[in-house]
Design a protein around this motif. Sequence first.
Motif, PDB file in Angstrom:
ATOM      1  N   TRP A  64      53.855   2.537  -6.964  1.00 62.00           N
ATOM      2  CA  TRP A  64      54.745   3.666  -6.686  1.00 62.00           C
ATOM      3  C   TRP A  64      55.892   3.280  -5.750  1.00 62.00           C
ATOM      4  O   TRP A  64      56.676   4.118  -5.352  1.00 62.00           O
ATOM      5  N   ASN A  65      55.905   2.008  -5.362  1.00 61.14           N
ATOM      6  CA  ASN A  65      56.956   1.498  -4.479  1.00 61.14           C
ATOM      7  C   ASN A  65      57.009   2.228  -3.137  1.00 61.14           C
ATOM      8  O   ASN A  65      58.074   2.400  -2.559  1.00 61.14           O
ATOM      9  N   MET A  66      55.854   2.669  -2.664  1.00 59.23           N
ATOM     10  CA  MET A  66      55.804   3.244  -1.319  1.00 59.23           C
ATOM     11  C   MET A  66      55.869   2.075  -0.326  1.00 59.23           C
ATOM     12  O   MET A  66      55.341   0.990  -0.614  1.00 59.23           O
ATOM     13  N   GLY A  67      56.472   2.267   0.813  1.00 60.76           N
ATOM     14  CA  GLY A  67      56.605   1.181   1.784  1.00 60.76           C
ATOM     15  C   GLY A  67      55.254   0.551   2.092  1.00 60.76           C
ATOM     16  O   GLY A  67      54.296   1.246   2.415  1.00 60.76           O
ATOM     17  N   SER A  68      55.174  -0.774   1.948  1.00 62.56           N
ATOM     18  CA  SER A  68      53.872  -1.420   2.138  1.00 62.56           C
ATOM     19  C   SER A  68      53.393  -1.281   3.583  1.00 62.56           C
ATOM     20  O   SER A  68      52.204  -1.369   3.869  1.00 62.56           O
ATOM     21  N   SER A  69      54.332  -1.050   4.497  1.00 65.41           N
ATOM     22  CA  SER A  69      53.926  -0.905   5.905  1.00 65.41           C
ATOM     23  C   SER A  69      53.210   0.426   6.145  1.00 65.41           C
ATOM     24  O   SER A  69      52.591   0.620   7.173  1.00 65.41           O
ATOM     25  N   VAL A  78      75.556  -3.371   4.206  1.00 65.14           N
ATOM     26  CA  VAL A  78      75.325  -2.073   4.847  1.00 65.14           C
ATOM     27  C   VAL A  78      76.021  -1.994   6.208  1.00 65.14           C
ATOM     28  O   VAL A  78      76.045  -0.951   6.849  1.00 65.14           O
ATOM     29  N   GLY A  79      76.571  -3.108   6.667  1.00 67.06           N
ATOM     30  CA  GLY A  79      77.316  -3.111   7.927  1.00 67.06           C
ATOM     31  C   GLY A  79      78.346  -4.218   7.900  1.00 67.06           C
ATOM     32  O   GLY A  79      78.230  -5.178   7.121  1.00 67.06           O
ATOM     33  N   ILE A  80      79.409  -4.080   8.700  1.00 66.44           N
ATOM     34  CA  ILE A  80      80.441  -5.116   8.701  1.00 66.44           C
ATOM     35  C   ILE A  80      81.043  -5.193  10.106  1.00 66.44           C
ATOM     36  O   ILE A  80      81.355  -4.171  10.724  1.00 66.44           O
ATOM     37  N   ASN A  81      81.138  -6.414  10.650  1.00 70.27           N
ATOM     38  CA  ASN A  81      81.710  -6.631  11.981  1.00 70.27           C
ATOM     39  C   ASN A  81      82.810  -7.671  11.904  1.00 70.27           C
ATOM     40  O   ASN A  81      82.606  -8.742  11.320  1.00 70.27           O
ATOM     41  N   VAL A  82      83.946  -7.360  12.495  1.00 73.77           N
ATOM     42  CA  VAL A  82      85.080  -8.278  12.435  1.00 73.77           C
ATOM     43  C   VAL A  82      85.379  -8.783  13.836  1.00 73.77           C
ATOM     44  O   VAL A  82      85.429  -8.020  14.799  1.00 73.77           O
ATOM     45  N   ASN A  83      85.515 -10.094  13.927  1.00 75.23           N
ATOM     46  CA  ASN A  83      85.856 -10.701  15.200  1.00 75.23           C
ATOM     47  C   ASN A  83      86.912 -11.759  14.922  1.00 75.23           C
ATOM     48  O   ASN A  83      86.590 -12.867  14.496  1.00 75.23           O
ATOM     49  N   GLY A  84      88.178 -11.382  15.146  1.00 79.62           N
ATOM     50  CA  GLY A  84      89.264 -12.301  14.787  1.00 79.62           C
ATOM     51  C   GLY A  84      89.255 -12.520  13.294  1.00 79.62           C
ATOM     52  O   GLY A  84      89.272 -11.569  12.512  1.00 79.62           O
ATOM     53  N   ASN A  85      89.158 -13.784  12.895  1.00 84.77           N
ATOM     54  CA  ASN A  85      89.143 -14.071  11.467  1.00 84.77           C
ATOM     55  C   ASN A  85      87.732 -14.113  10.890  1.00 84.77           C
ATOM     56  O   ASN A  85      87.557 -14.263   9.696  1.00 84.77           O
ATOM     57  N   ASP A  86      86.744 -14.015  11.786  1.00 87.59           N
ATOM     58  CA  ASP A  86      85.363 -14.079  11.309  1.00 87.59           C
ATOM     59  C   ASP A  86      84.875 -12.690  10.906  1.00 87.59           C
ATOM     60  O   ASP A  86      85.096 -11.723  11.627  1.00 87.59           O
ATOM     61  N   ILE A  87      84.224 -12.644   9.761  1.00 87.96           N
ATOM     62  CA  ILE A  87      83.609 -11.381   9.342  1.00 87.96           C
ATOM     63  C   ILE A  87      82.113 -11.629   9.182  1.00 87.96           C
ATOM     64  O   ILE A  87      81.695 -12.569   8.482  1.00 87.96           O
ATOM     65  N   VAL A  88      81.323 -10.806   9.883  1.00 89.53           N
ATOM     66  CA  VAL A  88      79.870 -10.907   9.752  1.00 89.53           C
ATOM     67  C   VAL A  88      79.372  -9.631   9.078  1.00 89.53           C
ATOM     68  O   VAL A  88      79.689  -8.527   9.535  1.00 89.53           O
ATOM     69  N   VAL A  89      78.657  -9.792   7.972  1.00 89.07           N
ATOM     70  CA  VAL A  89      78.155  -8.610   7.259  1.00 89.07           C
ATOM     71  C   VAL A  89      76.649  -8.489   7.439  1.00 89.07           C
ATOM     72  O   VAL A  89      75.945  -9.484   7.638  1.00 89.07           O
ATOM     73  N   GLU A  90      76.210  -7.243   7.395  1.00 87.34           N
ATOM     74  CA  GLU A  90      74.782  -6.973   7.502  1.00 87.34           C
ATOM     75  C   GLU A  90      74.274  -6.597   6.116  1.00 87.34           C
ATOM     76  O   GLU A  90      74.881  -5.762   5.436  1.00 87.34           O
ATOM     77  N   ARG A  91      73.165  -7.215   5.696  1.00 87.09           N
ATOM     78  CA  ARG A  91      72.611  -6.911   4.365  1.00 87.09           C
ATOM     79  C   ARG A  91      71.123  -6.636   4.483  1.00 87.09           C
ATOM     80  O   ARG A  91      70.462  -7.157   5.383  1.00 87.09           O
ATOM     81  N   SER A  92      70.640  -5.818   3.557  1.00 86.14           N
ATOM     82  CA  SER A  92      69.243  -5.410   3.627  1.00 86.14           C
ATOM     83  C   SER A  92      68.419  -6.218   2.628  1.00 86.14           C
ATOM     84  O   SER A  92      68.831  -6.422   1.487  1.00 86.14           O
ATOM     85  N   LEU A  93      67.272  -6.707   3.082  1.00 88.29           N
ATOM     86  CA  LEU A  93      66.418  -7.526   2.213  1.00 88.29           C
ATOM     87  C   LEU A  93      65.020  -6.921   2.117  1.00 88.29           C
ATOM     88  O   LEU A  93      64.645  -6.094   2.950  1.00 88.29           O
ATOM     89  N   TYR A  94      64.257  -7.382   1.159  1.00 90.28           N
ATOM     90  CA  TYR A  94      62.867  -6.931   0.976  1.00 90.28           C
ATOM     91  C   TYR A  94      62.760  -5.416   1.024  1.00 90.28           C
ATOM     92  O   TYR A  94      62.034  -4.861   1.846  1.00 90.28           O
ATOM     93  N   ALA A  95      63.520  -4.774   0.170  1.00 87.01           N
ATOM     94  CA  ALA A  95      63.476  -3.314   0.054  1.00 87.01           C
ATOM     95  C   ALA A  95      63.668  -2.626   1.409  1.00 87.01           C
ATOM     96  O   ALA A  95      63.011  -1.649   1.724  1.00 87.01           O
ATOM     97  N   GLY A  96      64.578  -3.173   2.210  1.00 86.85           N
ATOM     98  CA  GLY A  96      64.937  -2.499   3.453  1.00 86.85           C
ATOM     99  C   GLY A  96      64.036  -2.821   4.630  1.00 86.85           C
ATOM    100  O   GLY A  96      64.114  -2.204   5.684  1.00 86.85           O
ATOM    101  N   LYS A  97      63.136  -3.807   4.438  1.00 85.49           N
ATOM    102  CA  LYS A  97      62.228  -4.118   5.549  1.00 85.49           C
ATOM    103  C   LYS A  97      62.910  -4.974   6.604  1.00 85.49           C
ATOM    104  O   LYS A  97      62.569  -4.894   7.792  1.00 85.49           O
TER     105      LYS A  97
END
Lengths: 321, 662
Positions: free
Chosen positions: B397-402, A121-140
């Motif tokens: 219902w997959n509502m946010g648990s928070s 969901v996001g991407i940052n480039v610094n020289g040759n390094d690439i850091v990506v942002e990812r979402s876990l636990y249903a976006g929590k």
Amino acid sequence: MSTILVVTEIQNGELKKASLEAVSQARKIANGAGADVKALVIGASVADKASVLGEYGADVVITAENASLEQYNPDVYKSIVVKAVQDASADTVLFSATAQTRDLAPRVAAALGVTVASDCVGINVNGNDIVVERSLYAGKVFTNAQVAGDVKVISLRSGMFEAVKDAKAGSVESMDVPAVESKITVKEVKKTGGDKLDVADADIIVTGGRGLRSAENFNLVEELASTLGGAVGATRAVVDAEWRPHDEQVGQTGKVVSPSLYFMIGASGSIQHWAGMSGSKCIVAINKDPEAPIVKRADYSIVGDLFEVLPAVTEEMKKLK
Amino acid sequence: MLGIVGQIILLLCIAAAIAFFSLEVRKRYRLVKSGLKDVNRLDNPVGRLTYVVGKVMSQLCSIKDRPVAGIMHAFIFYGFVFFSVATINHVVGAWVPGFSFFGKNIVNDIWFLGVDIVAILCIVGSVYMGIRRFAVKPDGITKPVEISKSPQSAIVLSFIFGLMVTYLLNQAAEIILHDGQSFAAWMPFTRATVPLLQGMSHSSLEIANAVFWWAHILMVLGFLVFIPHSKHFHLIAGPINIFLRTHEPIGTLQKIDFEQVEEFGATNINQFQWKNNLDFFSCVDCGRCQDVCPAFQSDKALSPKVVMMSLRKHMMHESENILGGKDISEPIMEKWLTQDEIWACTTCGACMETCPVSNEHIPTILEMRRAQMMMENNFPQELNAAFKGLETNMNPWNMGSSTRADWTDGLDIPLMSEKQEAEYLWFVGCSGSFDDRGKEISKAFAKILNAAGVDYAILGMEEGCCGDPARRAGNEYLFQMNAEQNVEVFKQYKFKKIVTCCPHGFHMIKNEYPQFEGHYEVIHHTQLINELVSSGKIKINANGHGKITFHDSCYIGRYNQIYDEPRNVLKAASKDGFVEMDRSHNKSFCCGAGGGRMFMEETEGQRINHIRVKDAESCGASTVGVACPFCMSMFADGINETGLEEKLTVKDIAQIVAESID
């Protein structure tokens, strides 16, 4: 970083919006890092796509064109992408995280002997390094991960990056399609619902409920939907009453949708329905009952008789066009 | 007394009949025993024996839900009881002339008066049963047509009828031939049969008597051989099955030990527990279960009777493979039962409640669901959304648990994490936390608790789904995750009791969490409200709701016998009177949402909730009191969809009471 290869995707003869987002994002990164953007487009007839990709920032558009490429084939597509990466000496490969990419990107990464960072969901480039942002636990929570390997294979979640125009040359290089033995043959692609816009794909959805009182009255809903270029959705009760087909049902036991604009007309918005459309960006309710759950939850609510309100809304929308 | 040839022939016949009977019974015994391990079913043997003797001897098992047919069944049952001694006399009489088991005394006289009476009653019973089955044809015994047609009943009814007629004629002939007026003094019906034979010559009467005698005993032996092959095996298996019935609440499921077991549920016929197998053989095909089954009554594929009959047939079909330790030749699905059948069950427990031989249909159906879910990956796809929600946000219902405690915004509702200790831990549940209708119930209940000054707290974000939808849909793995998480959270706090507004959470925590070391005193909110009202802690002013009725939820009613508390409350809260629906208490008709059905499509037949809404309408009520958020949903939708908004309103008991304490 020297060259970013963006693997684009064609659906029904058109470039996917998500592909343009990926090209645009690649352009942004390339502008900062002083790199080239090459866009790979695969299909039966792709020559006309080069100019569009150029508009969104591709320096070079590599075309892999062949009548047999009409349908996606994992073995063939993988070989094409791998060859394009090698030919272009790309050190970064961007995909948009579509259903096809979920299949294709890991194959490409495996063939190249590198890792894949998917659905970023996001991407940052610094020289040759690439850091990506990812979402876990249903976006929590979000994680930041540095991508390893000589070639960095990354897929970007669609809708998270903007597609902005930044015109570049977009010069066309056509590549030879490698001959590949594939055990897979696509025999047919079956679609349900015919030609109409599938609710799950629609960016605007107009959903009607029992408040419409009859199947005939759905012409009011259809009219608004076609005015807005959106799809018609239905509640479970309406599908049950056989006013609308099941493939239009939105909700817990129907389709889960997340359009930009969702109209909810003459339906209370039970939790079973809410579970299928709560991801909508903007929800507009038309309901006669000010106490209906949907009226409280919607971004905009019109409390009134839908048989008066709905035609008026449609009329105004027509004027706006 | 018979001549020597007759004696030898009789002896051979008896030996052959006993041999055939024993072989068949032994085969069924071994098939039952081949099943998997089950819970201990021999605890409290005296209590079990008393129960089974009482139930069988009183014939209440048969009479309670079908009084007329049940009484006819009782006639035939007592016929078997009385005729046992008559048959002993009959057989031994072949060697010892005039043999009497009781001797010649008053006991014998009274017993044979009994025999005399039941002989007539058996004739009445068998004629009634014949007319009922072949002329009246009630749905319960004649539908579904394919599986229900069988010559078994005709054979057995002819046996019974024949046995009685030959007995009476044989006895009548004895009276004439041996001037048996004295021994027949207590046998009025036999004596009434005598005129039928008068006028026959002595020799032809002797021949006729021998024919009656032989016909009677050969029919007894034929019946003996026939029993194990037919549904009449219930004569033997039924009482044993009742003796071994579960002592847990209806529909309670056993835990799968994922550390030990490699295959989950029943894909094949040899993967049921031994008691399930005994159920198949005990089934009488009477169809009481399908008469009350919400799935069958709403024209869906499922009939609990067919489940039992099909699995019995399947087991007999595979008997050689099962007993020979060989592979089963085909799975249960789709030949013996179909997906539509096993997924239509709402786990309401009406079948188990009515079953005269205490069969346990729900665990059998759910073992098959478990296999389809966890082994075959074959289940209604709409369940995916609910499972995903349970996995990621601990609600279907997959509502946010928070956002689980967002409904409390602006209300004074204490959190366990702040209080650490409370008398009541209120387990709000998913509906009460996320569903708008459920949230109204929660708010109403909070108002009652606050008004009564009850010391309570909720878990808020720390709470997760009780796991009922997952377990009932066969997803045991996901359920165990839900249950273990909740038990861990419960452990952190001090409380005396758990109270829930949802019967599903109530049943799960009370009866199924002990499998996860969670032992709690759990009460349902209807019980607590009743306690608060009757002790005067809250004062209610009866409101006008129009006539009010109560819909018993399966999981507090049949599962946990909570029938009176909600009614007491409703009667106190309504000034316009209380009415019962035709189907109430343990005969209540499910709303259609149990067994995970809340999260599946209902495309086949009629909608169950529409049927139940019509029950409520036709009892003359204008308000339906419910005590379950799922029932609330089903009623609210059903009222809407059937266009009864003007006539009928649905409210939870908590809402009705909360309105009355203003």
